[in-house]
Design an enzyme around this catalytic site. Structure first.
Site, PDB file in Angstrom:
ATOM      1  N   SER A   1       4.848   9.791 -11.450  1.00 26.05           N
ATOM      2  CA  SER A   1       4.923   8.390 -11.891  1.00 26.05           C
ATOM      3  C   SER A   1       3.867   7.559 -11.170  1.00 26.05           C
TER       4      SER A   1
ATOM      5  N   ASP B   1      11.808  14.753 -12.159  1.00 30.91           N
ATOM      6  CA  ASP B   1      12.285  13.495 -11.606  1.00 30.91           C
ATOM      7  C   ASP B   1      13.462  13.804 -10.686  1.00 30.91           C
TER       8      ASP B   1
ATOM      9  N   LYS C   1       6.990   1.747  -4.461  1.00 28.10           N
ATOM     10  CA  LYS C   1       6.647   1.080  -3.198  1.00 28.10           C
ATOM     11  C   LYS C   1       5.935  -0.262  -3.331  1.00 28.10           C
TER      12      LYS C   1
ATOM     13  N   SER D   1      10.220   2.081   6.223  1.00 33.29           N
ATOM     14  CA  SER D   1       9.036   1.227   6.357  1.00 33.29           C
ATOM     15  C   SER D   1       9.290   0.143   7.389  1.00 33.29           C
TER      16      SER D   1
ATOM     17  N   THR E   1       8.829  -2.669   6.878  1.00 32.02           N
ATOM     18  CA  THR E   1       9.347  -3.808   6.114  1.00 32.02           C
ATOM     19  C   THR E   1      10.821  -4.082   6.438  1.00 32.02           C
TER      20      THR E   1
ATOM     21  N   TYR F   1      12.089  -4.250  -2.844  1.00 32.17           N
ATOM     22  CA  TYR F   1      11.590  -2.987  -2.267  1.00 32.17           C
ATOM     23  C   TYR F   1      12.139  -2.787  -0.853  1.00 32.17           C
TER      24      TYR F   1
ATOM     25  N   LYS G   1      14.925   0.115   0.993  1.00 35.96           N
ATOM     26  CA  LYS G   1      14.749   0.906   2.225  1.00 35.96           C
ATOM     27  C   LYS G   1      15.910   0.648   3.181  1.00 35.96           C
TER      28      LYS G   1
ATOM     29  N   ASN H   1      -2.864  -3.414  -1.491  1.00 27.55           N
ATOM     30  CA  ASN H   1      -3.009  -3.266  -0.041  1.00 27.55           C
ATOM     31  C   ASN H   1      -4.459  -3.452   0.370  1.00 27.55           C
TER      32      ASN H   1
ATOM     33  N   ARG I   1      -0.434 -14.990   1.266  1.00 23.09           N
ATOM     34  CA  ARG I   1       0.398 -14.332   0.245  1.00 23.09           C
ATOM     35  C   ARG I   1       1.871 -14.582   0.581  1.00 23.09           C
TER      36      ARG I   1
ATOM     37  N   ASP J   1       4.249 -12.839   3.404  1.00 29.38           N
ATOM     38  CA  ASP J   1       3.495 -12.172   4.482  1.00 29.38           C
ATOM     39  C   ASP J   1       3.851 -12.773   5.843  1.00 29.38           C
TER      40      ASP J   1
HETATM   41  P1  NAD Z   1       3.038   7.188  -3.487  1.00 26.43           P
HETATM   42  O1  NAD Z   1       3.441   6.323  -4.634  1.00 26.43           O
HETATM   43  O2  NAD Z   1       1.628   7.603  -3.389  1.00 26.43           O
HETATM   44  O3  NAD Z   1       3.959   8.501  -3.459  1.00 26.43           O
HETATM   45  C1  NAD Z   1       5.262   8.538  -3.958  1.00 26.43           C
HETATM   46  C2  NAD Z   1       5.377   9.741  -4.865  1.00 26.43           C
HETATM   47  O4  NAD Z   1       6.716   9.827  -5.365  1.00 26.43           O
HETATM   48  C3  NAD Z   1       4.452   9.665  -6.086  1.00 26.43           C
HETATM   49  O5  NAD Z   1       3.737  10.882  -6.195  1.00 26.43           O
HETATM   50  C4  NAD Z   1       5.403   9.463  -7.261  1.00 26.43           C
HETATM   51  O6  NAD Z   1       4.897  10.057  -8.443  1.00 26.43           O
HETATM   52  C5  NAD Z   1       6.658  10.136  -6.750  1.00 26.43           C
HETATM   53  N1  NAD Z   1       7.912   9.633  -7.329  1.00 26.43           N
HETATM   54  C6  NAD Z   1       8.349   8.347  -7.409  1.00 26.43           C
HETATM   55  N2  NAD Z   1       9.564   8.315  -7.968  1.00 26.43           N
HETATM   56  C7  NAD Z   1       9.917   9.605  -8.246  1.00 26.43           C
HETATM   57  C8  NAD Z   1      11.055  10.220  -8.826  1.00 26.43           C
HETATM   58  N3  NAD Z   1      12.093   9.513  -9.272  1.00 26.43           N
HETATM   59  N4  NAD Z   1      11.081  11.560  -8.945  1.00 26.43           N
HETATM   60  C9  NAD Z   1      10.030  12.309  -8.520  1.00 26.43           C
HETATM   61  N5  NAD Z   1       8.939  11.785  -7.962  1.00 26.43           N
HETATM   62  C10 NAD Z   1       8.870  10.447  -7.828  1.00 26.43           C
HETATM   63  O7  NAD Z   1       3.511   6.433  -2.165  1.00 26.43           O
HETATM   64  P2  NAD Z   1       3.183   6.761  -0.639  1.00 26.43           P
HETATM   65  O8  NAD Z   1       2.288   5.692  -0.145  1.00 26.43           O
HETATM   66  O9  NAD Z   1       2.795   8.173  -0.486  1.00 26.43           O
HETATM   67  O10 NAD Z   1       4.615   6.489  -0.020  1.00 26.43           O
HETATM   68  C11 NAD Z   1       5.557   7.530   0.164  1.00 26.43           C
HETATM   69  C12 NAD Z   1       6.861   6.940   0.666  1.00 26.43           C
HETATM   70  O11 NAD Z   1       6.601   6.210   1.866  1.00 26.43           O
HETATM   71  C13 NAD Z   1       7.511   5.948  -0.289  1.00 26.43           C
HETATM   72  O12 NAD Z   1       8.905   6.119  -0.226  1.00 26.43           O
HETATM   73  C14 NAD Z   1       7.120   4.599   0.270  1.00 26.43           C
HETATM   74  O13 NAD Z   1       8.057   3.599  -0.041  1.00 26.43           O
HETATM   75  C15 NAD Z   1       7.083   4.887   1.755  1.00 26.43           C
HETATM   76  N6  NAD Z   1       6.187   3.971   2.496  1.00 26.43           N
HETATM   77  C16 NAD Z   1       4.882   3.880   2.139  1.00 26.43           C
HETATM   78  C17 NAD Z   1       4.044   3.015   2.831  1.00 26.43           C
HETATM   79  C18 NAD Z   1       2.586   2.869   2.451  1.00 26.43           C
HETATM   80  O14 NAD Z   1       1.951   1.922   2.906  1.00 26.43           O
HETATM   81  N7  NAD Z   1       1.988   3.752   1.673  1.00 26.43           N
HETATM   82  C19 NAD Z   1       4.541   2.264   3.900  1.00 26.43           C
HETATM   83  C20 NAD Z   1       5.888   2.391   4.242  1.00 26.43           C
HETATM   84  C21 NAD Z   1       6.694   3.266   3.525  1.00 26.43           C
HETATM   85  C1  UD1 Z   2       2.549  -4.281   2.512  1.00 26.41           C
HETATM   86  C2  UD1 Z   2       3.915  -4.546   1.937  1.00 26.41           C
HETATM   87  C3  UD1 Z   2       4.965  -3.873   2.807  1.00 26.41           C
HETATM   88  C4  UD1 Z   2       4.651  -2.390   2.958  1.00 26.41           C
HETATM   89  C5  UD1 Z   2       3.244  -2.255   3.519  1.00 26.41           C
HETATM   90  C6  UD1 Z   2       2.792  -0.849   3.659  1.00 26.41           C
HETATM   91  C7  UD1 Z   2       3.690  -6.722   0.844  1.00 26.41           C
HETATM   92  C8  UD1 Z   2       4.043  -8.169   0.885  1.00 26.41           C
HETATM   93  N1  UD1 Z   2       4.121  -5.982   1.870  1.00 26.41           N
HETATM   94  O1  UD1 Z   2       2.520  -4.807   3.816  1.00 26.41           O
HETATM   95  O2  UD1 Z   2       6.239  -4.019   2.236  1.00 26.41           O
HETATM   96  O3  UD1 Z   2       5.589  -1.779   3.801  1.00 26.41           O
HETATM   97  O4  UD1 Z   2       2.325  -2.912   2.637  1.00 26.41           O
HETATM   98  O5  UD1 Z   2       2.569  -0.313   2.406  1.00 26.41           O
HETATM   99  O6  UD1 Z   2       3.066  -6.247  -0.090  1.00 26.41           O
HETATM  100  N2  UD1 Z   2      -4.491  -8.705   2.740  1.00 26.41           N
HETATM  101  C9  UD1 Z   2      -5.539  -9.523   2.357  1.00 26.41           C
HETATM  102  N3  UD1 Z   2      -6.127  -9.317   1.150  1.00 26.41           N
HETATM  103  C10 UD1 Z   2      -5.733  -8.308   0.292  1.00 26.41           C
HETATM  104  C11 UD1 Z   2      -4.672  -7.471   0.699  1.00 26.41           C
HETATM  105  C12 UD1 Z   2      -4.070  -7.712   1.920  1.00 26.41           C
HETATM  106  O7  UD1 Z   2      -5.913 -10.429   3.089  1.00 26.41           O
HETATM  107  O8  UD1 Z   2      -6.305  -8.183  -0.798  1.00 26.41           O
HETATM  108  C13 UD1 Z   2      -3.893  -8.910   4.074  1.00 26.41           C
HETATM  109  C14 UD1 Z   2      -2.409  -9.203   4.065  1.00 26.41           C
HETATM  110  O9  UD1 Z   2      -2.166 -10.581   3.956  1.00 26.41           O
HETATM  111  C15 UD1 Z   2      -1.987  -8.618   5.418  1.00 26.41           C
HETATM  112  C16 UD1 Z   2      -2.942  -7.434   5.614  1.00 26.41           C
HETATM  113  O10 UD1 Z   2      -4.057  -7.701   4.778  1.00 26.41           O
HETATM  114  O11 UD1 Z   2      -2.212  -9.544   6.447  1.00 26.41           O
HETATM  115  C17 UD1 Z   2      -2.331  -6.105   5.211  1.00 26.41           C
HETATM  116  O12 UD1 Z   2      -1.839  -6.188   3.891  1.00 26.41           O
HETATM  117  P1  UD1 Z   2      -1.239  -4.927   3.118  1.00 26.41           P
HETATM  118  O13 UD1 Z   2      -2.180  -3.798   3.178  1.00 26.41           O
HETATM  119  O14 UD1 Z   2      -0.823  -5.394   1.766  1.00 26.41           O
HETATM  120  O15 UD1 Z   2       0.025  -4.529   3.989  1.00 26.41           O
HETATM  121  P2  UD1 Z   2       1.265  -5.435   4.449  1.00 26.41           P
HETATM  122  O16 UD1 Z   2       1.173  -6.803   3.944  1.00 26.41           O
HETATM  123  O17 UD1 Z   2       1.421  -5.245   5.918  1.00 26.41           O
END
Ligand code: NAD
Ligand code: UD1
Length: 335
Positions: free
Chosen positions: A34, A58, A84, A124, A126, A148, A152, A198, A291, A294
């Site tokens: 997805s 899934d 996410k 997270s 978060t 979201y 968590k 991000n 944002r 934030d």
């Molecule tokens: P991602 O979206 O790249 O990976 C998630 C994967 O799960 C994807 O490959 C998606 O296809 C799969 N998926 C989603 N729903 C599914 C379902 N119902 N059945 C089977 N597969 C499913 O995200 P990521 O960045 O690799 O994050 C992984 C985990 O870590 C997530 O739970 C996310 O919330 C958590 N997390 C991510 C971040 C971040 O910044 N990337 C930060 C904190 C927590």
């Molecule tokens: C975001 C998510 C958070 C998640 C985390 C990791 C939001 C509000 N929060 O956090 O739930 O756990 O990612 O995946 O989305 N920024 C800019 N310009 C941009 C993008 C970001 O200035 O185009 C700034 C943001 O204001 C922040 C920093 O960069 O200060 C990091 O942002 P981002 O990468 O989105 O992560 P988080 O906000 O920490």
């Protein structure tokens, strides 16, 4: 030892599969693509020279999970699968609650049925909501400001209750800070759909010419330069944290949260400057309104993971920038 990785084709999951395979684990992935592509798993196999078993399914499909647990000798699960995107979760909360929470409930039901009670869960930072101070420790109060984040938080509570009812469970809750960067090979990395939410993927897309400029969200925060401060962690360090957590849960029962961060905060402008230095690319930017939702500063106290999991982040901000850039250049249109 066979490990089931849900969401293993995703950003963090694919990097974790590489580390698992390199450490000799047998890896079984379930992913419905997805938010990912089969190509990431093909490249995991290419990088490691090893094979992984894969189910395109899934986790909401109980029958498939039943089949996966019956067909394999799974000893532990690393559970990444979930949605996410914060903004999207505000628009489609039911979808988020269903996928993240129901998905976890179905997974845990099947695990228990098959007597697999070892789980590493992707939480997270978060869940700390608007922390009163930094660095953030695991015992800080928990709250969430969007659907979201609430998924968590609710899953953490569910896992806690599950453990209270059955002390054979062994669960590590990993609270990630801000994962960025990519595997050193430049073959796997973050591949967001559409306009990145991000910061780092936005920066790399500006650098590669896909976007004109970076919008910096807010220049008046109470930080050293007015822009938001975060704890950026290299995704390979983060992936390694999962192996340390896995080793720990194989030896004990219980449930523990761990912060996975570096303990160091960088502002948006710090990251931009480091990226420019690492890549020799100029990142044009404008400072815009903050944002919604934030916070000014968010970084970890990572001592618990260091002491108990014997894990700490090794890579620095330059490594993160160089590796993120390598993936972007090698894969201008993603996978
Ligand atoms: P991602 O979206 O790249 O990976 C998630 C994967 O799960 C994807 O490959 C998606 O296809 C799969 N998926 C989603 N729903 C599914 C379902 N119902 N059945 C089977 N597969 C499913 O995200 P990521 O960045 O690799 O994050 C992984 C985990 O870590 C997530 O739970 C996310 O919330 C958590 N997390 C991510 C971040 C971040 O910044 N990337 C930060 C904190 C927590
Ligand atoms: C975001 C998510 C958070 C998640 C985390 C990791 C939001 C509000 N929060 O956090 O739930 O756990 O990612 O995946 O989305 N920024 C800019 N310009 C941009 C993008 C970001 O200035 O185009 C700034 C943001 O204001 C922040 C920093 O960069 O200060 C990091 O942002 P981002 O990468 O989105 O992560 P988080 O906000 O920490």
């Amino acid at each position: 030892m066979e490990i089931l990785v849900t969401g293993g084709a995703g950003y963090i999951g694919s990097h974790t599969c590489v580390e698992l395979l390199n450490s000799g684990y047998d890896v079984i992935v379930v992913d419905n693509f997805s938010n990912s592509k089969p190509e990431s798993l093909r490249r995991v196999e290419e990088i490691t020279g090893k094979h992984l078993k894969f189910y395109e399914s899934d986790i909401l499909d109980k029958a498939i999970l039943e089949k996966i647990f019956s067909e394999n000798n799974i000893e532990a699960v690393i559970h990444f699968a979930g949605f996410k995107a914060v903004g999207e979760s505000i628009k489609t909360p039911i979808l988020y609650y269903h996928n993240n929470i129901t998905g976890t409930l179905i997974l845990c039901t099947e695990m228990k049925k098959h007597n697999v009670k070892r789980l590493v869960f992707s939480s997270s930072a978060t869940v700390y909501g608007m922390p009163k101070s930094v660095p953030i420790s695991e015992y800080f109060p928990l709250s969430a400001t969007n659907p979201y984040g609430r998924t968590k938080l609710m899953i953490e509570t569910i896992l806690q209750d599950m453990y209270s009812s059955d002390k054979e469970w062994s669960i590590a809750i990993l609270r990630y800070f801000n994962p960025i960067g990519a595997h050193q090979s430049g073959r796997i990395g973050e591949d967001p759909n559409g306009i990145p939410n991000n910061l780092m993927p936005f920066i790399t897309q500006v650098a590669v010419g896909k976007r004109d400029k970076l919008n910096i969200f807010g220049g008046n925060y109470a930080t050293h330069d007015g822009t938001g401060v975060r704890d950026y962690i290299h995704v390979v360090d983060l992936a390694k944290g999962h192996l340390s957590a896995l080793e720990k849960i194989m030896k004990t029962s219980g449930i523990e949260p761990y912060n996975l961060g570096t303990g160091v905060g960088y502002s948006v402008l710090d990251l931009v400057k480091n990226f420019e230095k690492a890549t020799n690319k100029k990142i044009p930017y404008v400072i815009t309104a903050p944002r919604l939702g934030d916070i000014a500063k968010c970084y970890a106290n990572p001592i618990k993971a260091k002491t108990i999991l014997k894990w700490s982040a090794q890579k620095n901000i330059q490594d993160m920038c160089i590796d993120a850039w390598r993936f972007q250049v090698n894969n201008p249109n993603g996978y």
